[in-house]
Design an enzyme around this catalytic site. Structure first.
Site, PDB file in Angstrom:
ATOM      1  N   THR A 193       0.946  -1.139  -0.077  1.00 54.82           N
ATOM      2  CA  THR A 193      -0.029   0.066   0.182  1.00 54.82           C
ATOM      3  C   THR A 193       0.660   1.402  -0.033  1.00 54.82           C
ATOM      4  O   THR A 193       0.615   2.065  -0.525  1.00 54.82           O
ATOM      5  CB  THR A 193      -0.831   0.076   1.252  1.00 54.82           C
ATOM      6  OG1 THR A 193      -1.532  -1.266   1.352  1.00 54.82           O
ATOM      7  CG2 THR A 193      -2.137   1.091   1.262  1.00 54.82           C
ATOM      8  N   ASP A 245      -0.174  -4.023  12.584  1.00 56.57           N
ATOM      9  CA  ASP A 245      -0.391  -4.608  11.515  1.00 56.57           C
ATOM     10  C   ASP A 245       0.444  -6.001  11.200  1.00 56.57           C
ATOM     11  O   ASP A 245       1.079  -6.489  10.058  1.00 56.57           O
ATOM     12  CB  ASP A 245      -0.064  -3.907  10.007  1.00 56.57           C
ATOM     13  CG  ASP A 245      -0.674  -4.244   9.007  1.00 56.57           C
ATOM     14  OD1 ASP A 245      -1.601  -5.095   8.916  1.00 56.57           O
ATOM     15  OD2 ASP A 245      -0.324  -3.682   7.773  1.00 56.57           O
TER      16      ASP A 245
HETATM   17  N1  LIG Z   1      13.550  -6.029   3.364  1.00 58.19           N
HETATM   18  C1  LIG Z   1      12.928  -6.998   2.552  1.00 58.19           C
HETATM   19  N2  LIG Z   1      13.342  -7.750   1.816  1.00 58.19           N
HETATM   20  C2  LIG Z   1      12.589  -8.613   1.061  1.00 58.19           C
HETATM   21  N3  LIG Z   1      11.257  -8.500   0.788  1.00 58.19           N
HETATM   22  C3  LIG Z   1      10.596  -7.339   1.397  1.00 58.19           C
HETATM   23  C4  LIG Z   1      11.485  -6.651   2.518  1.00 58.19           C
HETATM   24  N4  LIG Z   1      10.693  -5.507   2.844  1.00 58.19           N
HETATM   25  C5  LIG Z   1       9.537  -5.843   2.227  1.00 58.19           C
HETATM   26  N5  LIG Z   1       9.563  -6.970   1.248  1.00 58.19           N
HETATM   27  C6  LIG Z   1       8.390  -7.382   0.473  1.00 58.19           C
HETATM   28  O1  LIG Z   1       7.494  -6.274   0.260  1.00 58.19           O
HETATM   29  C7  LIG Z   1       6.358  -6.539   0.820  1.00 58.19           C
HETATM   30  C8  LIG Z   1       5.551  -5.455   1.183  1.00 58.19           C
HETATM   31  O2  LIG Z   1       6.376  -4.737   2.014  1.00 58.19           O
HETATM   32  P1  LIG Z   1       5.662  -3.486   3.006  1.00 58.19           P
HETATM   33  O3  LIG Z   1       4.895  -4.499   3.881  1.00 58.19           O
HETATM   34  O4  LIG Z   1       6.787  -2.969   4.058  1.00 58.19           O
HETATM   35  O5  LIG Z   1       5.248  -2.684   2.062  1.00 58.19           O
HETATM   36  P2  LIG Z   1       3.635  -2.011   2.424  1.00 58.19           P
HETATM   37  O6  LIG Z   1       3.393  -1.094   1.380  1.00 58.19           O
HETATM   38  O7  LIG Z   1       3.675  -1.426   3.574  1.00 58.19           O
HETATM   39  O8  LIG Z   1       2.612  -3.178   2.350  1.00 58.19           O
HETATM   40  P3  LIG Z   1       1.236  -3.393   2.794  1.00 58.19           P
HETATM   41  O9  LIG Z   1       0.315  -3.201   1.882  1.00 58.19           O
HETATM   42  O10 LIG Z   1       1.312  -4.848   3.578  1.00 58.19           O
HETATM   43  O11 LIG Z   1       1.070  -2.469   4.050  1.00 58.19           O
HETATM   44  C9  LIG Z   1       6.336  -7.406   1.831  1.00 58.19           C
HETATM   45  O12 LIG Z   1       5.411  -8.282   2.191  1.00 58.19           O
HETATM   46  C10 LIG Z   1       7.499  -8.362   1.427  1.00 58.19           C
HETATM   47  O13 LIG Z   1       7.095  -9.636   0.643  1.00 58.19           O
END
Ligand SMILES: Nc1ncnc2c1ncn2[C@@H]1O[C@H](COP(=O)(O)OP(=O)(O)OP(=O)(O)O)[C@@H](O)[C@H]1O
Length: 742
Positions: free
Chosen positions: A406, A520
């Site tokens: 997101t 979360d």
């Molecule tokens: N350090 C990392 N190494 C590898 N993959 C990662 C890493 N950080 C995040 N990811 C991948 O990216 C995805 C999304 O990351 P993150 O949850 O931080 O983003 P977001 O935009 O906040 O997602 P959400 O929609 O779940 O809130 C994670 O579910 C994971 O699969």
């Protein structure tokens, strides 16, 4: 027999080894890394990742195992990795720990925490109300609420040496600003103190115009010990300066440039001395002067919001000082929430329900951030010296896109200089005209401040060729648990689940001890690398909490992992919401299926009640007063959880010992006050009984997931019917501000 079990590794072989381990674990805490290693390494205190000898021995041992496992091609090579930084297991690479609690984990006598589930099967399956109540009320947990338990651990002492603790008046001030340092808070302009600052309009993510202060008159601010002049490059900040403060005089420790990883001489072998010259900074960072200035200005703005927070924190702390000197109880109890002087103040979140989806960020939270400087902010050890500039994302080679969430797009990339593989999370700036997303500020700030083996490490922040794009450089993790489980044929074994849960609980305990709620926790936010290390990521919804409780939005935590109190509309919640999520995660790890996968809030509650029984006032005092309780829910008097996780099974259901079931029950206890805490869970009997937790080094490895698979797979299985459409929109709306990372 289980030669190719989701990783092709023979489970029994190592379980036998594990059962021989001498585990006399008497409580984990953040300081018990050796004990943690001991248990996760099967009690063999010789196997410490931090020790070279041990590593060598381990690698020999593993080489031997690998040789035997080679045909499966999936046994992890942990010895080949350098274990540098925080990924070096629990015993290494922790970096400067600010979490040096003086509060000791309670020692527990062996057998004290024996399973209380006993013959749960009978009681639960027969639907006995008595038994049901015993389980659902979490009778096994002490009646003290998690908050009370947390409050006992005043953060005053967390960061202080004993010698410092002696001086209470000093401590109070220190607590206000040192152990409670600021998140970069965007403050509503009316609250900006008139201290010679002018404001720049910035809009937050909710399109509300906020104003950030920009300092125009440093000398005025320098009246305060938090003088902004000290942030000018020629000034040094940090311990040196703090040390010079006369004893007994209030001082406000500020951004500690010398401890910044961007500060000269810190983590940058090539840098000699502090860089004070802007041109030199630009030259070193290889940024154009114009870009450099923009980075500086941008970052300065973030930095200043911190500064402003310090100023206000100081004002509040003095206020608090005054109050406390007038009528402070002699108990010595000190709660961060009291710093604000708002003890009896209660804001009411006026906003209504706006979304059921995860990742929702409420106005309330934003307002909380704007108004509540009283919350215990994150300690400043890793505050970034943003004046020193950021590297450009061009210094990384894009390998592939990992996932899109997101709030950000995550890429796998290679640091061109070091060759290190990293994950770059690009902050979504779709609403850049409305300001830097607050969620991202929170995430960056928390992740830069926190340092724990179970929390994903953010190494630095880099900028795209256009300043609109900002990237967090994180350690790269091969999997997230959600994607991983989707590809597994069988769920994790009990010893593997124990290994994962221990790491998860350690991370959550660290967060809670530091007054942060993740809000979360879900399997897609739990990353696993090929060294068997689990790390929590995605702190976009994380926030600090304090005492007294304040009303927050209940629209946090992805539906499936959302605690019943949130689903029922409570706005006062605390660490227990994360513990519920952990219960859902534990069940999912054991069964490979989400425990409660509702599509709407109502359906989610319905699913919970059908499995755990419908709560009532007896088992959950206060339940009947929750806002959403009026809704006509199913009336189910039985707790059927044991049916899902029997002690033995011939049908392929995941099995769980009495003790494991007891822990699961305690995590999924309705009454948040009785729900188990992370610390208690870490001390649970389940982790000491056979099969013992698998050592991280012996966790199976899995083939790397294909780029983009993670998100697409998730979307296809999403309970949200609009998810796919949203995905397409996101794809179309992707703006290219990060060069090849656009
Ligand atoms: N350090 C990392 N190494 C590898 N993959 C990662 C890493 N950080 C995040 N990811 C991948 O990216 C995805 C999304 O990351 P993150 O949850 O931080 O983003 P977001 O935009 O906040 O997602 P959400 O929609 O779940 O809130 C994670 O579910 C994971 O699969």
């Amino acid at each position: 027999m289980a030669a190719s079990r989701h990783g092709g590794y023979r489970d029994n072989e190592f379980r036998d080894r594990e059962s021989n381990f001498d585990v006399s674990r008497r409580g984990f805490n953040n300081n018990s890394k050796q004990e943690y290693d001991k248990i996760t390494n099967g009690g063999r205190d010789v196997v410490r990742v931090g020790s070279k000898d041990a590593r060598d021995r381990l690698s020999l041992k593993q080489k031997d195992i690998r040789d035997r496992e080679a045909p499966n091609g999936s046994y992890r090579s942990s010895s080949s990795k350098s274990d540098s930084g925080s990924s070096g297991g629990c015993s290494s690479g922790l970096g400067p720990r600010r979490c040096e609690f003086s509060v000791k984990t309670m020692d527990r006598e062996p057998g004290e925490l024996s399973s209380e589930s006993g013959s749960d099967d009978d009681g639960i399956e027969s639907g006995s109300q008595e038994k049901y109540c015993e389980v659902a009320t979490g009778e096994g947990n002490r009646a003290r609420s998690p908050l009370e338990r947390k409050r006992k651990f005043s953060p005053i002492v967390w960061n202080q040496d004993d010698s410092e603790v002696n001086n209470l008046s000093k401590l109070r001030v220190v607590t206000a600003v040192t152990t409670l340092p600021p998140l970069p808070i965007v403050r509503l302009s009316p609250n900006v103190p008139d201290r010679g600052v002018e404001t720049h309009p910035v809009k937050n993510t909710e399109a509300e115009i906020l104003e950030l202060p920009t300092v125009t008159n440093p000398p005025l601010l320098s009246e305060s010990p938090v003088g902004l002049h000290s942030l000018l490059p020629e000034q040094r900040w940090g311990n040196e300066q703090e040390a010079k403060q006369p004893e007994g005089e209030d001082f406000i420790p500020t951004h500690n440039i010398s401890s910044s990883r961007w500060a000269s001489g810190d983590n940058s072998p090539g840098d000699e001395g502090e860089i004070n010259d802007d041109k030199e900074i630009l030259k070193r960072r290889k940024l154009s002067p114009e870009l450099g200035m923009r980075v500086r200005n941008k970052m300065l703005r973030l930095e200043e919001s911190n500064i402003e927070d310090f100023v206000e924190a100081r004002a509040k702390s003095s206020e608090s000082e005054e109050r406390s000197s007038r009528g402070r109880s002699s108990s010595g109890d000190y709660h961060p929430g009291n710093l604000s002087g708002k003890d009896d103040y209660m804001e009411i979140d006026g906003q209504g329900s706006r979304s059921e989806t995860s990742g929702y960020h409420s106005d309330t939270d934003l307002e909380d951030d704007c108004r509540e400087t009283s919350e215990p902010p994150v300690p400043p050890q890793r505050v970034v010296n943003m004046l020193q500039g950021c590297r450009s994302v061009d210094e990384f080679e894009r390998l592939n896109k990992i996932d899109e969430g997101t709030y950000g797009v995550v890429f796998r990339a290679k640091d061109k200089k070091t060759g290190e593989i990293v994950a770059l999370k690009k902050v979504k700036m779709e609403k850049e005209k409305e300001g830097f997303p607050l969620t991202s500020l929170r995430e960056i700030n928390i992740l830069l401040s926190f340092h724990h083996p179970s929390i994903v490490d953010v190494k630095e922040v880099v900028v795209g060729s256009n300043l609109d794009s900002i990237f967090m450089v994180m350690e790269y993790m091969e999997h997230d648990l959600k994607g991983l489980m989707e590809g597994m044929k069988q769920p994790f074994s009990q010893s593997e689940v124990k290994c994962l849960m221990l790491q998860l609980l350690e991370g959550v305990k660290y967060l809670h001890d530091n007054w942060v709620l993740h809000r979360d926790l879900k399997t897609s936010n739990l990353l696993l690398n090929n060294r068997g290390e689990l790390k929590i990521c995605d702190f976009g919804l994380a926030r600090q909490y304090g005492s007294p409780l304040k009303p927050y939005t209940h629209l946090v935590v992805t539906l499936w992992y959302r605690a019943p109190e949130l689903l029922l509309g409570t706005k006062q919640y605390s660490t227990a919401i994360d513990m519920w999520s952990l219960g859902c995660i534990m069940a999912e790890l054991l069964s490979k299926e989400p425990l409660f996968n509702g599509k709407t809030e109502f359906e989610q509650l319905d699913k919970i009640f059908r499995i755990l029984g419908t709560p009532n006032e007896t088992i959950w005092p206060g339940f009947s007063e929750l806002p959403q309780v009026k809704v006509n829910f199913v009336k189910n008097k039985c707790n059927l959880l044991r049916k899902k996780f029997p002690a033995t099974s011939f049908t392929g259901s995941p099995v769980l010992s009495d003790s494991g079931f007891d822990l699961l029950n305690k995590l999924l206890t309705y009454d948040p006050e009785k729900r188990i805490t992370a610390e208690e869970a870490l001390n649970h009997e389940w982790f000491r009984e056979v099969p013992l937790p698998k050592s991280k080094e012996f966790m199976p490895t899995f083939p790397a997931q294909h780029a983009q698979d993670r998100r697409m797979r998730r979307i296809l299985k999403s309970p949200d019917p609009l998810a796919e459409q949203h995905w397409k929109e996101m794809q179309q709306g992707e703006s290219g501000t990060g060069g090849i990372f656009g």
